[in-house]
Design a protein around this motif. Sequence first.
Motif, mmCIF file in Angstrom:
data_model
loop_
_atom_site.group_PDB
_atom_site.id
_atom_site.type_symbol
_atom_site.label_atom_id
_atom_site.label_comp_id
_atom_site.label_asym_id
_atom_site.label_seq_id
_atom_site.Cartn_x
_atom_site.Cartn_y
_atom_site.Cartn_z
ATOM 1 N N HIS A 204 0.859 -1.192 0.000
ATOM 2 C CA HIS A 204 0.000 0.000 0.000
ATOM 3 C C HIS A 204 0.892 1.238 0.000
ATOM 4 C CE1 HIS A 204 -3.849 -2.040 0.576
ATOM 5 N NE2 HIS A 204 -3.214 -2.858 1.393
ATOM 6 N N LYS A 205 0.896 1.959 -1.104
ATOM 7 C CA LYS A 205 1.827 3.076 -1.267
ATOM 8 C C LYS A 205 1.526 4.251 -0.353
ATOM 9 C CE LYS A 205 2.988 1.924 -6.057
ATOM 10 N NZ LYS A 205 3.041 2.408 -7.460
ATOM 11 N N THR A 206 0.263 4.378 0.101
ATOM 12 C CA THR A 206 -0.087 5.505 0.960
ATOM 13 C C THR A 206 0.216 5.233 2.437
ATOM 14 O OG1 THR A 206 -2.366 4.709 1.146
ATOM 15 C CG2 THR A 206 -1.883 6.263 -0.631
ATOM 16 N N PHE A 207 0.536 3.981 2.771
ATOM 17 C CA PHE A 207 0.893 3.639 4.154
ATOM 18 C C PHE A 207 2.322 4.070 4.448
ATOM 19 C CE2 PHE A 207 -2.087 -0.184 5.208
ATOM 20 C CZ PHE A 207 -3.189 0.591 4.849
ATOM 21 N N THR A 208 2.567 4.423 5.698
ATOM 22 C CA THR A 208 3.952 4.585 6.128
ATOM 23 C C THR A 208 4.533 3.184 6.380
ATOM 24 O OG1 THR A 208 3.435 4.688 8.481
ATOM 25 C CG2 THR A 208 3.410 6.778 7.243
ATOM 26 N N VAL A 209 5.843 3.135 6.559
ATOM 27 C CA VAL A 209 6.479 1.851 6.863
ATOM 28 C C VAL A 209 5.941 1.305 8.184
ATOM 29 C CG1 VAL A 209 8.679 0.708 7.358
ATOM 30 C CG2 VAL A 209 8.545 2.436 5.543
ATOM 31 N N ALA A 210 5.782 2.174 9.185
ATOM 32 C CA ALA A 210 5.258 1.735 10.477
ATOM 33 C C ALA A 210 3.832 1.197 10.346
ATOM 34 C CB ALA A 210 5.287 2.896 11.471
ATOM 35 N N GLU A 211 3.010 1.846 9.533
ATOM 36 C CA GLU A 211 1.638 1.374 9.322
ATOM 37 C C GLU A 211 1.631 0.038 8.584
ATOM 38 O OE1 GLU A 211 -0.613 5.730 9.037
ATOM 39 O OE2 GLU A 211 0.204 4.776 7.236
ATOM 40 N N ALA B 247 8.415 7.073 6.764
ATOM 41 C CA ALA B 247 8.360 7.315 5.314
ATOM 42 C C ALA B 247 7.167 6.614 4.688
ATOM 43 C CB ALA B 247 9.652 6.832 4.658
ATOM 44 N N LYS B 248 6.553 7.274 3.689
ATOM 45 C CA LYS B 248 5.488 6.648 2.915
ATOM 46 C C LYS B 248 6.100 5.597 1.991
ATOM 47 C CE LYS B 248 1.833 9.328 3.968
ATOM 48 N NZ LYS B 248 0.527 8.846 4.455
ATOM 49 N N VAL B 249 5.460 4.445 1.912
ATOM 50 C CA VAL B 249 5.978 3.363 1.086
ATOM 51 C C VAL B 249 6.127 3.807 -0.366
ATOM 52 C CG1 VAL B 249 5.434 1.090 0.141
ATOM 53 C CG2 VAL B 249 5.148 1.517 2.584
ATOM 54 N N GLY B 250 5.172 4.588 -0.863
ATOM 55 C CA GLY B 250 5.215 5.037 -2.254
ATOM 56 C C GLY B 250 6.361 5.972 -2.555
ATOM 57 N N LYS B 251 6.975 6.557 -1.519
ATOM 58 C CA LYS B 251 8.084 7.489 -1.711
ATOM 59 C C LYS B 251 9.452 6.806 -1.570
ATOM 60 C CE LYS B 251 5.415 11.136 -2.091
ATOM 61 N NZ LYS B 251 5.336 11.923 -3.374
ATOM 62 N N LEU B 252 9.440 5.539 -1.221
ATOM 63 C CA LEU B 252 10.697 4.828 -1.033
ATOM 64 C C LEU B 252 11.320 4.432 -2.361
ATOM 65 C CD1 LEU B 252 9.700 2.387 1.863
ATOM 66 C CD2 LEU B 252 11.026 4.505 2.063
ATOM 67 N N SER B 253 12.627 4.236 -2.361
ATOM 68 C CA SER B 253 13.304 3.689 -3.532
ATOM 69 C C SER B 253 12.901 2.231 -3.717
ATOM 70 C CB SER B 253 14.821 3.781 -3.359
ATOM 71 O OG SER B 253 15.243 2.926 -2.290
ATOM 72 N N ALA B 254 13.175 1.695 -4.897
ATOM 73 C CA ALA B 254 12.814 0.297 -5.173
ATOM 74 C C ALA B 254 13.494 -0.641 -4.190
ATOM 75 C CB ALA B 254 13.199 -0.066 -6.613
ATOM 76 N N GLY B 255 14.753 -0.378 -3.856
ATOM 77 C CA GLY B 255 15.473 -1.236 -2.929
ATOM 78 C C GLY B 255 14.873 -1.211 -1.532
ATOM 79 N N THR C 126 11.646 -3.135 -1.422
ATOM 80 C CA THR C 126 11.926 -4.570 -1.343
ATOM 81 C C THR C 126 12.211 -4.984 0.096
ATOM 82 O OG1 THR C 126 12.751 -4.749 -3.621
ATOM 83 C CG2 THR C 126 13.558 -6.371 -2.044
ATOM 84 N N CYS C 127 12.948 -4.170 0.826
ATOM 85 C CA CYS C 127 13.264 -4.493 2.221
ATOM 86 C C CYS C 127 12.003 -4.496 3.081
ATOM 87 C CB CYS C 127 14.288 -3.503 2.773
ATOM 88 S SG CYS C 127 15.915 -3.622 1.981
ATOM 89 N N VAL C 128 11.078 -3.563 2.824
ATOM 90 C CA VAL C 128 9.810 -3.541 3.565
ATOM 91 C C VAL C 128 8.997 -4.798 3.243
ATOM 92 C CG1 VAL C 128 7.621 -2.319 3.897
ATOM 93 C CG2 VAL C 128 9.753 -1.027 3.679
#
Length: 306
Positions: free
Chosen positions: A83-90, A120-128, A131-133
Motif C-alpha cells: 500500500h503506497k499511501t501507508f507509512t512503513v510503520a503502518e 516514510a510513505k511506502v510510495g516514496k521509497l526507492s525500489a530497494g 523490497t526491504c519492507v
Amino acid sequence: MEAAGLGIRDNGEWILRGSSFRVPRGRIAALVGPNGDGKSTLLAIAAGLRPATEGSLRVLGCPAGSRAVLPRVGVLLQDRPLHKTFTVAETLRMGRQLNPSWDDALAASVIEDADVPLRAKVGKLSAGRRTCVALALALGKRPDLLLLDEPMADLDPLRRHAMTAALMASAARHGTTIVMSSHIVAELHLICDYVLLMARGRVLIADDTDFVQAAHSLVTHTLDDPAAVPRAPRGGGTVIESRTSGRRLTALLRLPTHADGAATAASPSLDEILLAYLRNPDAPPLLAPGEAAQSPAPDIHRGRGR
C-alpha cells in the motif's frame, strides 16, 4: 514443496509439463532458469495465487493454496505489492494485525538493518527500500515456507548483505524452507544449499548443491587434429557440454571420471554447471532420489531421473 506430473501453461503455451521434483524441508533452494521459463509462475502456484494447469504441487504436505497451508507461507513477488499511501510503520502494523504468528522483533530488525525510515510513505521509497519492507512483511509472518521472486534484484551491496543475513538467520533459527529465484548465479552458492533449475519446459536439476558439484567434472583434452571434434571426450561419463579452443577440448561431464594421460580433470564451480545446463537444455536431468521421472509430453523434451 513437491510436484508430481506438474504442468504449467501460460498464454496458450506449455512452459513446464510432466515434471516431478521436490525441495526438502529446511533447505534454502535456488530457483534458476531463463526469463519466461516459468519461475515466477511456479512460485505463484506454490503461493496459491493461481492453479496448476495439470498435475499437482504440494506445499508443506498440503495442496498448494489450501486454507490449511496459506497461513504458513510467506511470499515476496516481483512487483512488491504494498500500500503506497501507508507509512512503513503502518505497513508493519498491518502485518501484525493480519498474521497471528507475527514476529514484531524480526520485522523491525529487518527494517532497521536496511536503514528504512519508519515514518516514510511506502510510495516514496526507492525500489530497494520497498523490497526491504516487503521482505520484512514476509519474514515477520514467521512462515514455514518462504517464496521469494528475485529478492535481491533491487538491492545495493550493503542491503543485499543485510537481507541475505536475515534470510540465513531465519532458516537457521526457525527451520524456514526458502525457495528463491535469482539471476545472480555467482552468489547462489553462498546462500543456497539446494538448486532447482528449469529450462524449456523441463526441470533439469533438483538436488543438493554439494552433490551437484560432486557429480560433475571438467575434463580438458588435447586434440591431435584441431579440425576433429569428438562426440565425447575420452574417459567416459555423460557429456553435458563440450567446447573447443584451438587444440583443446573442454567438456563438462556428469559424474567424475578418471581421464587418461591425454586429459586433465578439475572440479567445476556451481556457476559453470548451471550455465552449461542452461546452454544445453536437452541434457539429461539430475534429480534427487525418490523423484519420479518426468513423463513424456507433446512438444517438450522428455527427461529421466537418475
